[in-house]
Design an enzyme around this catalytic site. Sequence first.
Site, PDB file in Angstrom:
ATOM      1  N   HIS A   1       0.745  -1.143   0.058  1.00 57.19           N
ATOM      2  CA  HIS A   1      -0.241   0.181  -0.024  1.00 57.19           C
ATOM      3  C   HIS A   1       0.702   1.113  -0.201  1.00 57.19           C
ATOM      4  O   HIS A   1       2.212   1.189   0.418  1.00 57.19           O
ATOM      5  CB  HIS A   1      -0.930   0.158   1.213  1.00 57.19           C
ATOM      6  CG  HIS A   1      -2.074  -1.105   1.164  1.00 57.19           C
ATOM      7  ND1 HIS A   1      -3.051  -0.980   0.668  1.00 57.19           N
ATOM      8  CD2 HIS A   1      -1.852  -2.284   1.793  1.00 57.19           C
ATOM      9  CE1 HIS A   1      -3.871  -1.920   0.942  1.00 57.19           C
ATOM     10  NE2 HIS A   1      -3.156  -2.813   1.433  1.00 57.19           N
TER      11      HIS A   1
ATOM     12  N   CYS B   1      -0.232   2.776  -4.328  1.00 60.08           N
ATOM     13  CA  CYS B   1      -0.937   3.664  -4.688  1.00 60.08           C
ATOM     14  C   CYS B   1       0.058   5.206  -4.655  1.00 60.08           C
ATOM     15  O   CYS B   1       0.608   5.324  -3.889  1.00 60.08           O
ATOM     16  CB  CYS B   1      -2.077   4.003  -3.670  1.00 60.08           C
ATOM     17  SG  CYS B   1      -3.408   2.628  -3.985  1.00 60.08           S
TER      18      CYS B   1
END
Length: 538
Positions: free
Chosen positions: A220, A262
């Site tokens: 992430h 991301c």
Amino acid sequence: VVGRQKAQPIGHAQLTESLVGGTYAFPLPAHDKRRSFFRLFWNPDTEAPSMAMASNRLLPLALLLLLLAMAHADTPRLEPTVRLPSQRMAAGQGDDGSVGTRWAVLVAGSNGYQNYRHQADICHAYQILKKGGLKDENIIVFMYDDIAHNLENPRPGVIINHPQGGDVYSGVPMDYTGKEVNVKNLFAVLLGNKTAVSGGSGKVLDSGPNDHIFVFYSDHGGPGVIGMPTNPYVYGDDLVDVLKKKHAAGTYRSLVFYLEACEAGSVFEGLLPNDISVYTTTASNAEESSWGTYCPGEYPSPPPEYDTCLGDLYSISWMEDSDVHNLRTESLKQQYDLVKKRTAAQDSYNYGSHVMQYGSLDLNAQQLFLYIGSNPANNKTTFVEDNSLPSFSRVVNQRDADLVYFWHKYRKLAESSPEKNDARKQLLEMMSHRSHIDNSVELIGNLLFGSADGPMVLKTVRPAGEPLVDDWSCLKSTVRAFESQCGSLAQYGMKHMRSFANICNAGILPEAMVKMAAQACTSIPTNPWSATHNGFSA
């Protein structure tokens, strides 16, 4: 002069010991024209005594001529290390003329079964490197290692990265696991600092000036930050500073960094120089999410017994390309173009993200073989510009992949069972945490800038090429100020890093942020996602 040519090249230090043995050979390069003139052989067992005596009388003169020729010849001197082709391959020096050893660092920056895909990505990457010829001593793996033997794993001891794929977990060296997967250890490994490593195998990038390094990080992320299973997270300025220090130390020739996260582009944009021989590609640009794939309910989907995504779109794109192509002939740029197209739904961007490249872009003309080797089974394959790998009709936003997992887990359990009640609680706690973080950040923006301007200030995206924030210390202090009053951001809350950066860019000091956060958050929620007992993310 006379004799059978059984000799092997010897070093100058061995010359004295060899004078009695009857064999003399000097380690000149194959291209050196002197090679044919200065190889002396004689065999005392086969030569007549008079010939041996004559050879001995001529030795001083021959040696004198040899030393004079070597001292004054205008041809290049020996390289520090001269290897046979087989020795070069074993040491990472290929027949493409490259010099040095290949090194790799693989990092899965998450934990929890809902994040299955990150460790699956890393395990798959390891298998590619091994088939490509890299040795375990030159591959360093960071992964929490809580997936393969997790009670929820339908295939105990096995990790897959494709719906029809085989086990990629087998043989993976667990260099740093559990709480050893942290920023301090990662930076120590990258810098080759053995004394700064805590726990684990102790392996570091003990690379030299002619070596090539490959780094793959799957996790992430958020604007300017990459996750870690233990706090704090990896911030863009710190990571780039480490790469600069590595370059200043002169301990690599070139370095390639693949990043799945991301807003991955924001980690390098405006920070990574183009003159330190570091080439990076990222799963997304500076302002968008990356995507999970092989997820339940999507196409292609995992086997029905799996409730979690098996991989990430950017990651499986570069790895599935590497699985089938001859990487001796495919360049970094060619792979970048293929991955970019596949990750963007054949350039339609109906889903997916913009794969980016940063740093020393001239390196992308080099062959992938230089960094990750190549499977000999693919030596006869021919590279084609058209991507023969299948595209995806549906994928999942990285930040929603854990929701997909919890929802499918809840849906499949028997009604009124204790397991279903627990799954329902987990799902509600996660949704509550997300709502708390979103509402708290929005309220702080309104308190600082007013309800009319607050949302606009927090969401402002700087022009391409500029770093996320001017003062990274302010960003980290602001994050700590928020978490001390409102609870941990956790992996979902990383999406708000741009809001905190813009608060700093607007001139708001961390002291003021503490006061605003205290007004916005009267207490820290009790759910496990908001807990701060593991420290702050900055």
